[in-house]
Write a protein that holds these residues in place. Structure first.
Motif, PDB file in Angstrom:
ATOM      1  N   LEU A  99       0.931  -1.213   0.085  1.00  0.00           N
ATOM      2  CA  LEU A  99       0.118  -0.209   0.052  1.00  0.00           C
ATOM      3  C   LEU A  99       0.766   1.214   0.107  1.00  0.00           C
ATOM      4  N   SER A 100       1.973   1.274   0.457  1.00  0.00           N
ATOM      5  CA  SER A 100       2.725   2.378   0.805  1.00  0.00           C
ATOM      6  C   SER A 100       3.438   2.568  -0.545  1.00  0.00           C
ATOM      7  N   THR A 101       3.761   1.541  -1.295  1.00  0.00           N
ATOM      8  CA  THR A 101       4.280   1.770  -2.837  1.00  0.00           C
ATOM      9  C   THR A 101       3.361   2.268  -3.626  1.00  0.00           C
ATOM     10  N   ALA A 102       2.003   2.038  -3.675  1.00  0.00           N
ATOM     11  CA  ALA A 102       0.929   2.341  -4.270  1.00  0.00           C
ATOM     12  C   ALA A 102       0.613   3.943  -3.847  1.00  0.00           C
ATOM     13  N   LEU A 103       0.723   4.246  -2.703  1.00  0.00           N
ATOM     14  CA  LEU A 103       0.430   5.576  -2.038  1.00  0.00           C
ATOM     15  C   LEU A 103       1.776   6.380  -2.267  1.00  0.00           C
ATOM     16  N   ASN A 104       2.815   5.838  -2.727  1.00  0.00           N
ATOM     17  CA  ASN A 104       3.877   6.665  -3.449  1.00  0.00           C
ATOM     18  C   ASN A 104       3.826   7.333  -4.621  1.00  0.00           C
ATOM     19  N   SER A 105       3.104   6.482  -5.454  1.00  0.00           N
ATOM     20  CA  SER A 105       3.040   6.621  -6.839  1.00  0.00           C
ATOM     21  C   SER A 105       1.971   7.891  -7.024  1.00  0.00           C
ATOM     22  N   ALA A 106       2.136   8.463  -8.012  1.00  0.00           N
ATOM     23  CA  ALA A 106       1.005   9.808  -8.234  1.00  0.00           C
ATOM     24  C   ALA A 106      -0.058   9.092  -8.575  1.00  0.00           C
ATOM     25  N   ILE A 107      -1.063   8.765  -7.515  1.00  0.00           N
ATOM     26  CA  ILE A 107      -2.203   8.357  -7.934  1.00  0.00           C
ATOM     27  C   ILE A 107      -3.403   9.477  -7.481  1.00  0.00           C
ATOM     28  N   ARG A 108      -4.468   9.387  -7.917  1.00  0.00           N
ATOM     29  CA  ARG A 108      -5.437  10.355  -7.499  1.00  0.00           C
ATOM     30  C   ARG A 108      -5.918  10.251  -6.254  1.00  0.00           C
ATOM     31  N   TRP A 109      -6.339  11.125  -5.435  1.00  0.00           N
ATOM     32  CA  TRP A 109      -6.911  10.990  -4.070  1.00  0.00           C
ATOM     33  C   TRP A 109      -5.667  10.500  -3.167  1.00  0.00           C
ATOM     34  N   ARG A 110      -4.454  10.624  -3.177  1.00  0.00           N
ATOM     35  CA  ARG A 110      -3.225  10.147  -2.347  1.00  0.00           C
ATOM     36  C   ARG A 110      -3.700  10.594  -0.929  1.00  0.00           C
ATOM     37  N   THR A 111      -3.678  11.847  -0.801  1.00  0.00           N
ATOM     38  CA  THR A 111      -3.598  12.364   0.739  1.00  0.00           C
ATOM     39  C   THR A 111      -4.887  11.775   1.165  1.00  0.00           C
ATOM     40  N   PHE A 112      -6.284  11.716   0.632  1.00  0.00           N
ATOM     41  CA  PHE A 112      -7.372  10.914   1.156  1.00  0.00           C
ATOM     42  C   PHE A 112      -7.122   9.731   1.674  1.00  0.00           C
ATOM     43  N   PHE A 113      -6.357   8.776   0.808  1.00  0.00           N
ATOM     44  CA  PHE A 113      -5.945   7.159   1.151  1.00  0.00           C
ATOM     45  C   PHE A 113      -5.012   7.359   2.257  1.00  0.00           C
ATOM     46  N   VAL A 115      -4.663   9.465   4.659  1.00  0.00           N
ATOM     47  CA  VAL A 115      -5.672   9.801   5.881  1.00  0.00           C
ATOM     48  C   VAL A 115      -6.237   8.507   6.228  1.00  0.00           C
ATOM     49  N   SER A 116      -7.092   7.882   5.346  1.00  0.00           N
ATOM     50  CA  SER A 116      -7.911   6.864   5.720  1.00  0.00           C
ATOM     51  C   SER A 116      -7.165   5.672   6.207  1.00  0.00           C
ATOM     52  N   TYR A 117      -6.095   5.314   5.831  1.00  0.00           N
ATOM     53  CA  TYR A 117      -5.201   4.180   6.453  1.00  0.00           C
ATOM     54  C   TYR A 117      -4.712   4.895   7.752  1.00  0.00           C
ATOM     55  N   TYR A 118      -4.634   5.921   8.059  1.00  0.00           N
ATOM     56  CA  TYR A 118      -4.077   6.418   9.455  1.00  0.00           C
ATOM     57  C   TYR A 118      -4.988   6.448  10.403  1.00  0.00           C
ATOM     58  N   VAL A 119      -6.357   6.664   9.972  1.00  0.00           N
ATOM     59  CA  VAL A 119      -7.429   7.155  10.899  1.00  0.00           C
ATOM     60  C   VAL A 119      -7.550   5.757  12.088  1.00  0.00           C
ATOM     61  N   PRO A 120      -7.588   4.620  11.777  1.00  0.00           N
ATOM     62  CA  PRO A 120      -7.761   3.470  12.612  1.00  0.00           C
ATOM     63  C   PRO A 120      -6.587   3.644  13.699  1.00  0.00           C
ATOM     64  N   TYR A 121      -5.512   3.827  13.164  1.00  0.00           N
ATOM     65  CA  TYR A 121      -4.393   3.603  14.250  1.00  0.00           C
ATOM     66  C   TYR A 121      -4.577   4.973  15.260  1.00  0.00           C
ATOM     67  N   VAL A 122      -5.307   5.975  14.849  1.00  0.00           N
ATOM     68  CA  VAL A 122      -5.411   7.085  15.935  1.00  0.00           C
ATOM     69  C   VAL A 122      -6.679   6.920  16.605  1.00  0.00           C
ATOM     70  N   THR A 123      -7.589   6.004  16.207  1.00  0.00           N
ATOM     71  CA  THR A 123      -9.001   6.074  16.897  1.00  0.00           C
ATOM     72  C   THR A 123      -8.877   5.134  17.964  1.00  0.00           C
ATOM     73  N   ALA A 124      -9.539   5.641  19.055  1.00  0.00           N
ATOM     74  CA  ALA A 124      -9.601   4.754  20.225  1.00  0.00           C
ATOM     75  C   ALA A 124     -10.039   3.263  20.006  1.00  0.00           C
ATOM     76  N   SER A 125      -9.350   2.347  20.624  1.00  0.00           N
ATOM     77  CA  SER A 125      -9.691   0.878  20.524  1.00  0.00           C
ATOM     78  C   SER A 125     -11.149   0.574  20.739  1.00  0.00           C
ATOM     79  N   VAL A 126     -11.575   1.047  21.895  1.00  0.00           N
ATOM     80  CA  VAL A 126     -12.995   0.889  22.469  1.00  0.00           C
ATOM     81  C   VAL A 126     -13.899   1.059  21.253  1.00  0.00           C
TER      82      VAL A 126
END
Lengths: 297, 428
Positions: A99-113, A115-126
């Motif tokens: 996924l990081s290789t894909a996100l490193n390429s010039a794809i559309r909505w890169r920033t959105f993706f 953020v999307s992958y990072y959101v679960p990591y920072v969301t409270a487990s509960v």
């Protein structure tokens, strides 16, 4: 030149000592001392007592370790966490690198993706656990989609599927962090190498295998180690997602058992013995991983 | 939780214990007479907080030199962990109005509790107030380390709307025997009145058996505790009948082995709940409920049925300096007047004898609660024995494996658990 006694103790640059001192104190106070004390507790009949209470805490040798190793629940928990690691660590490496290789390429909505992958990591487990309970219960979304292929008993109450489901959940939750590590590592892989590979006739897949994978090897070592250490310390998910390591201990982890024995049941000596064994196990795994993943050969 | 964090928690608490050496228990006799300001903790549910605030205000208005400072129990994974850590750190308050009877033996072992018998009127006050039920709260050394405060006799709540949908009598539902209970449950599920008939928490925490096996076991045995006279009692015919009943509920999908987030009874997922009167406040305006005693295999009359008390008690902690004041506050807070105000505020039953007749006005105005007052006279507590929590976890593991997940015969599982529990009792 003759060195003064102060220089001999503090080195050529005493200011350096001043800089590292806070961290050394921190490590000593919150890691080295507690770890040493845990080892001490594991060799004594130890329990927490009120200040001033007169209690006997005799040295018991390896009794606590014998108790722990003869406890089927503990042995099973160590087996469970191995299953967890066998699924979680490779999956984490493959998905986060891909996924990081894909996100490193010039794809559309890169920033959105990203953020999307990072959101679960920072969301409270509960909160996230609540969503997964909804998704994976017998009437949940996943089983509705699967229809007749849905497992019975359902995922989290199925003794064969509970731990793999927890492993997949943790992989998904942590993925954002590991993607970030790989994204940083990918910035250091020279574009010249890809160009050279391309001139040699390598396609995307060959470039990935022969340039990207070796180029991010230090990051892979780090990802494997971190995933192993955090995975071995699994607690929140068996505690919340599978209702205390259920079904019938199939998703219990050593840290969950350590919590039950050490905190809930008031046997911190036994809890410490589990902790010490876990530390030793993680160190052995880390050394093996360093040998096989971190090797330059 | 990270391993380091876990080790740290364990070790910091341990090191605090090791650092201690003075100022804890002190001179017990002098402390028992000492008077001055004290601190207390109470539970964090809105009704108990409101009662606690008025009780403290009322005490402070009359005792300017012995001021009580109160706060809710600090949050943690459970109150018991917070209290255990506070004992170790030496900063527990004088009184905690939410001490779980199951944890008393552990707190006692830690040297964290003051025996209330050390006050000249301690024993007589407890026994006069609570009557025969008080004896269940004595520790193994014959002393009282807790004052029996309030109970929540566990009964079967049912949703009248769901029962009506399934064509079941809502005034006197057939829930007296196991056969009736199973037949009613099957009707409810078949009529799609609810997804499952009842939803006791299937998770593996040590205390969950207090809300599935134990109330029915108390009823089936006429009031036996899980451990009595230094031996487990549950691997008996009665215990196996109860376990087999619940196994049928799970096997026939009348109860669910899956963890539920939220309240299945309020949400309408379950047509029944096994719970005490504290829950009534949460059902208000959401469920039209009725209540019956827990079932027995032979259908005993309601007046003979025992159940689990789900009591919370008050204990005095050894870090307390002004124990004379603490004892006076404890008596004040459990006086007939304050118990009445507590009942009024929370609907929970003060653990005093003849609660139904003492507060007859309240029960006339609130007839829904009368049945709980009657049931309160026949409650069974968790056994007050050392290793209590380990015993309950051992039981829960066996119950979970056999009854909830069907991976072992329930009878064999109870036999196995009984052997382990007997060992644990012997260790004490």
């Amino acid at each position: 030149m003759r060195r003064g006694p102060l220089t001999r103790v503090l080195g050529e640059h005493p200011v350096g000592t001043a800089f590292v001192t806070p961290y050394v104190v921190f490590i000593a106070a919150v890691f080295a001392y507690p770890l040493g004390f845990a080892v001490y507790m594991s060799f004594h009949d130890y329990f927490f007592a009120a200040p001033g209470a007169i209690v006997d805490r005799p040295f018991v040798g390896f009794d606590n370790y014998a108790t722990v190793l003869s406890d089927p629940a503990v042995r099973r928990a160590f087996g469970n966490v191995l299953i967890f690691l066998v699924i979680n660590v490779p999956l984490t490496v493959i998905l986060s690198l891909g996924l990081s290789t894909a996100l490193n390429s010039a794809i559309r909505w890169r920033t959105f993706f990203r953020v999307s992958y990072y959101v679960p990591y920072v969301t409270a487990s509960v909160a996230v656990v609540g969503v997964w309970l909804f998704l994976f219960n017998s009437n949940g979304l996943v089983n509705s989609v699967l229809g007749p292929l849905a497992p019975d008993p359902s995922w989290l109450v199925n003794s064969h599927l509970a731990m793999p489901t927890v492993a997949i959940y943790v992989t998904w939750k942590q993925l954002g962090f590991f993607i970030l590590l790989y994204l940083a590592a990918l910035q250091n892989v020279s574009a010249d190498l890809y160009e050279a590979a391309s001139m040699d006739g390598a396609g995307r897949w060959k470039s990935f295998l022969n340039v990207t994978v070796p180029g991010v090897r230090p990051a892979t070592t780090l990802v494997v180690l971190l995933a192993t250490v955090t995975g071995a310390n699994l607690f929140t998910e068996p505690y919340l997602l599978t209702g205390g390591g259920g079904p019938d201990g199939a998703s219990a982890s050593p840290v969950l058992i350590m919590y039950q024995r050490g905190i809930e049941q008031g046997n911190p000596d036994v809890g410490s013995a589990i902790g010490v064994l876990l530390v030793i196990g993680v160190l052995i795994l880390a050394l093996l991983e360093r040998r096989f993943v971190g090797s330059e050969d | 939780m990270k391993l380091q964090a876990g080790l740290l928690a364990v070790v910091l608490a341990g090191s605090l214990a090791a650092c201690g050496g003075s100022g804890g228990a002190g001179d017990a006799d002098a402390a028992a007479k000492a008077r001055g300001p004290i601190t207390i903790w109470y539970s964090n549910n809105a009704e108990e907080v409101a009662w606690g605030k008025q009780m403290v205000a009322s005490w402070n208005a009359a005792h300017a030199d012995q001021k009580v400072t109160a706060q809710e129990i600090p949050t943690g994974k459970s109150s018991e962990e917070v209290i255990g850590a506070a004992i170790t750190a030496g900063n527990a308050p004088c009184l905690i109005f939410n001490t779980s009877p199951a944890s008393v033996s552990q707190f006692q072992k830690q040297g964290g509790l003051v025996p209330l018998d050390s006050f000249s009127d301690g024993k007589s006050y407890i026994e006069d107030r609570s009557g025969d039920i008080a004896k269940q709260y004595k520790s193994a050394d014959g002393k009282y380390y807790q004052l029996p405060w309030k109970s929540n006799p566990v009964m079967i709540f049912y949703n009248k709307k769901a029962f009506a949908k399934a064509g079941i009598d809502t005034a006197k539902p057939p829930l007296t025997t196991y056969d009736e209970f199973l037949a009613t449950s099957r009707k409810l599920v078949a009529a799609k009145a609810a997804k499952v008939a009842i939803y006791p928490a299937p998770s593996n925490e040590f205390y969950q058996s207090w809300f599935d096996f134990y109330p029915l076991y108390a009823a089936e045995t006429g009031g036996k505790q899980l451990v009595a006279d230094g031996k487990s009692t549950f691997a008996s015919d009665e215990g196996k009948k109860v376990a087999t009943f619940w196994r049928t509920m799970y096997a026939d999908k009348l109860a669910s082995p899956e963890k539920y987030t939220g309240d299945a009874f309020v949400d309408g997922t379950a047509a029944m709940a096994v719970v005490g009167p504290w829950a009534i406040a949460t059902y208000k305006g959401k469920v039209d409920w009725g209540v019956v005693p827990v079932p027995t295999s032979s259908g005993k009359p309601a007046g003979e049925i025992h159940t689990f008390s789900d009591a919370k008690n008050v204990a005095m902690y050894s870090s307390c300096q002004n124990r004379g004041t603490a004892w006076d506050v404890l008596k004040f807070a459990t006086s007939q007047e304050q118990d009445g105000m507590f009942l009024q505020a929370s609907g929970q039953m003060p653990l005093r004898k003849d609660v139904a007749s003492v507060y007859s006005d309240y029960f006339t105005k609130n007839p829904d609660y009368k049945v709980f007052a009657d049931q309160a006279a026949r409650t069974v507590e968790v056994p007050n024995v050392p290793n209590s929590i380990t015993i309950w976890q051992t039981f829960r593991d066996a119950y979970s494996k056999s009854v909830i997940f069907g991976q072992q015969d329930p009878g064999a599982a109870l036999d196995g658990a009984a052997q382990k529990v007997d060992q644990l009792v012997k260790q004490s």
